[in-house]
Design a protein around this motif. Sequence first.
Motif, short mmCIF file in Angstrom:
data_model
loop_
_atom_site.label_atom_id
_atom_site.label_comp_id
_atom_site.label_asym_id
_atom_site.label_seq_id
_atom_site.Cartn_x
_atom_site.Cartn_y
_atom_site.Cartn_z
N PRO A 328 -30.19 -22.35 33.61
CA PRO A 328 -28.76 -22.45 33.33
C PRO A 328 -27.93 -22.67 34.58
O PRO A 328 -28.22 -22.13 35.64
N LEU A 329 -26.89 -23.49 34.43
CA LEU A 329 -25.94 -23.78 35.51
C LEU A 329 -24.60 -23.13 35.20
O LEU A 329 -24.11 -23.20 34.08
N ILE A 330 -24.01 -22.53 36.23
CA ILE A 330 -22.61 -22.09 36.19
C ILE A 330 -21.86 -22.91 37.23
O ILE A 330 -22.27 -22.98 38.39
N TYR A 331 -20.76 -23.54 36.82
CA TYR A 331 -19.95 -24.34 37.75
C TYR A 331 -18.80 -23.49 38.28
O TYR A 331 -18.31 -22.58 37.61
N SER A 332 -18.35 -23.79 39.47
CA SER A 332 -17.26 -23.04 40.11
C SER A 332 -16.09 -22.82 39.15
O SER A 332 -15.52 -23.78 38.63
N GLY A 333 -15.75 -21.56 38.93
CA GLY A 333 -14.63 -21.21 38.05
C GLY A 333 -15.01 -21.01 36.60
O GLY A 333 -14.24 -20.43 35.83
N GLN A 334 -16.19 -21.49 36.20
CA GLN A 334 -16.62 -21.32 34.83
C GLN A 334 -16.73 -19.84 34.47
O GLN A 334 -16.45 -19.44 33.34
N GLU A 335 -17.11 -19.02 35.46
CA GLU A 335 -17.31 -17.60 35.21
C GLU A 335 -16.01 -16.82 35.08
O GLU A 335 -16.02 -15.62 34.76
N VAL A 336 -14.86 -17.47 35.32
CA VAL A 336 -13.57 -16.81 35.12
C VAL A 336 -12.71 -17.60 34.15
O VAL A 336 -11.48 -17.47 34.14
N GLY A 337 -13.34 -18.40 33.31
CA GLY A 337 -12.60 -19.12 32.28
C GLY A 337 -11.64 -20.16 32.83
O GLY A 337 -10.53 -20.33 32.29
N GLN A 353 -9.10 -15.50 38.16
CA GLN A 353 -8.51 -14.50 37.28
C GLN A 353 -9.61 -13.61 36.72
O GLN A 353 -10.79 -13.94 36.80
N ASP A 354 -9.21 -12.49 36.17
CA ASP A 354 -10.16 -11.67 35.43
C ASP A 354 -10.34 -12.29 34.04
O ASP A 354 -9.35 -12.67 33.39
N HIS A 355 -11.59 -12.41 33.60
CA HIS A 355 -11.86 -13.01 32.30
C HIS A 355 -13.12 -12.39 31.73
O HIS A 355 -14.09 -12.14 32.46
N GLU A 356 -13.11 -12.16 30.44
CA GLU A 356 -14.24 -11.49 29.79
C GLU A 356 -15.54 -12.27 29.89
O GLU A 356 -16.63 -11.70 29.80
N ILE A 357 -15.46 -13.58 30.12
CA ILE A 357 -16.69 -14.39 30.15
C ILE A 357 -17.55 -14.02 31.35
O ILE A 357 -18.78 -14.22 31.32
N ALA A 358 -16.97 -13.47 32.41
CA ALA A 358 -17.76 -13.09 33.58
C ALA A 358 -18.80 -12.05 33.20
O ALA A 358 -19.97 -12.15 33.61
N ALA A 359 -18.41 -11.05 32.43
CA ALA A 359 -19.36 -10.02 32.00
C ALA A 359 -20.43 -10.60 31.08
O ALA A 359 -21.58 -10.16 31.10
N VAL A 360 -20.05 -11.60 30.29
CA VAL A 360 -21.01 -12.25 29.40
C VAL A 360 -22.09 -12.97 30.20
O VAL A 360 -23.29 -12.80 29.96
N TYR A 361 -21.68 -13.76 31.21
CA TYR A 361 -22.66 -14.49 32.01
C TYR A 361 -23.53 -13.52 32.81
O TYR A 361 -24.73 -13.76 33.00
N LYS A 362 -22.92 -12.44 33.31
CA LYS A 362 -23.71 -11.45 34.04
C LYS A 362 -24.78 -10.84 33.14
O LYS A 362 -25.94 -10.68 33.55
N LYS A 363 -24.42 -10.52 31.91
CA LYS A 363 -25.38 -9.94 30.98
C LYS A 363 -26.45 -10.96 30.61
O LYS A 363 -27.65 -10.63 30.53
#
Length: 460
Positions: A328-337, A353-363
Motif C-alpha cells: 500500500p502507498l500513502i501519498y503526502s497529506g493523504q493521512e490527514v484527509g 490538520q487532525d483527521h480521523e483517517i490517520a488512525a485508520v491508516y495506522k491501524k
Amino acid sequence: MFKNDQFRMSALVVMLLAVFAACNQSAKTENSGETETVLTAPPEWARNSVIYEVNLRQYSDEGSIQAFIKEMPRLKELGVDILWLMPVHPIGEKNRKGTLGSYYSVRDYLDVNPEFGTKEDFKQLVDEAHKLGMYVIIDWVANHTAWDNKMLEEHPEWYTKDSLGNMIAPFGWSDVAELDYDKQALRDYMIQALMYWVDDMDIDGFRCDVAGMVPTDFWEAARDSLESIKPVFMLAEAEQADLLEKAFDADYAWNLMHIMNQNAAGAQNLDSIRNYFEKQKNLGEERAFKMNFTTNHDENSWNGTVFERYGDAYETYGALTFIAPGMPLIYSGQEVGNAKRLEFFEKDPIEWQDHEIAAVYKKLAQIKKENPALANGAYGGLMEFIPISQPDEVLAFERTKDGNSILAFFNFSNQDVSFMVEDKAFNGAYESLMDGNDINIDAATAIGLPPYGYFILRKK
C-alpha cells in the motif's frame, strides 16, 4: 567511492561490477543441464512494507529537507517503512513550466535541488530514516533530462533525434528532452549516477519514472550493478511484466486504481475487481508485487483528490489497498484527509490538520504487519473469494499464510447490506481487527455492514 572528482568511471569497471553481481544471481541446474537464473528477491524489509510518497515542495511552508526530517518520527508511528522522495535533483530552467518547474525535469543527476537543501541535509535525512528503522528510495528520471542539463551540451549524441536531427520532447513534455538508450556511453553514465546515490548517499533503492519507456535490459544491468553495493528495492512506474523478471521488485497497480475509480463512479461492478485479482493470481509473479494506491502525485494534481474520485467510499477503497495482495502507498497529506489538488509547478503547501483517517491508516498498517497472510504479493496469502448472498454489493475474500487466516468483507454500496456466508467452512468465531469486537459466522446469522463499511476478521 564515486565522489564527484572520481565520477567518470570507465565503462570497463561498470561492466565488471555488473558481471560480478550477475554471477551471484545465477546457478546451474543438474536436472536440465541448463543455466537457471536465480532472481534477486526483494529485500526482506520490503516484503511487508508500507510506502509513503514525499512531496518535499508542498510538505511544509519551508519545503525543505530539514523541515521534513522533523516529520519522520510521526510517519514511523503511522506505520511507514519506505520513504519515497519525489526527485530531489536541481530542476531545469530552460523551457520551465510554471514558476518552480517540474520535479521530473532534471538538470543535474548528481546534486540536490537547492530549493530543498544541500547534500549534507539529504545525507542527514537518510541517516535519520535508518535510525528510525525506515528506508529511503528516490525518484529517478532516466528517460529524459531538462534542456539545460549539462549532458545535452557535452553529449548531444545521447539524445533522441527526429528525422531532421532535432532533439525531441517525449509526449509533448516541452520542458524535457528524450534520451537515446541505444548509446552505450549513456547507459554507463546513468548506471554510475545510480550507483553514486546508493554508495555515497546510502539510499536503499529507486522509484523509476516511466520505467517502460527505458529498455528493460538497461534496468537489468543497473540492478546488477546496484546489488554489487548492497541489496536495493526497485519500484517501476509501469505495469509491464518483463520489468519484474529481473530488474524490479514492484510496479504500479494502475489497472486496479482505474477499476476502483470506475466502480466508485458507478461505471463498473465488483466483478471487475474480482477479475483483476484473479488475473494477478494467475500471472505467477512469485518474486515481485504490485504497489496499490488510491492517489499519488499525478492522480491528486491532475485527476482529483480521493474525495472527488471516491466520495464517501474513499476510506473503503483505501483500506482495500492494505488488505489485498500488494504494497500500500500513502501519498503526502493523504493521512490527514488532504482535500485539495496540489499545484504541480508552483508552491502550494499541504494544509495539515487532525483527521480521523490517520488512525485508520495506522491501524491498517499495524494489521498488515501483524498478519503473515497480508504480506505483499505472493509473500502473503493469495486472495480467495468467499461465496456470499450479496456479491453485487460486497467484496468478500480470504488470505491465508502459515496458518494465519484473514477474512475481509467490503461493502462498496451506499446502502446498508445484510448478507450470509454460504460456505460452512468459514463458520466460527472471529475477531474484528479494526475494533476488537467478536463476530460469529454461521448458517443462521446474517452479517450487516453500513454503507461503505468493512470488516477485517481473524479467526479466534
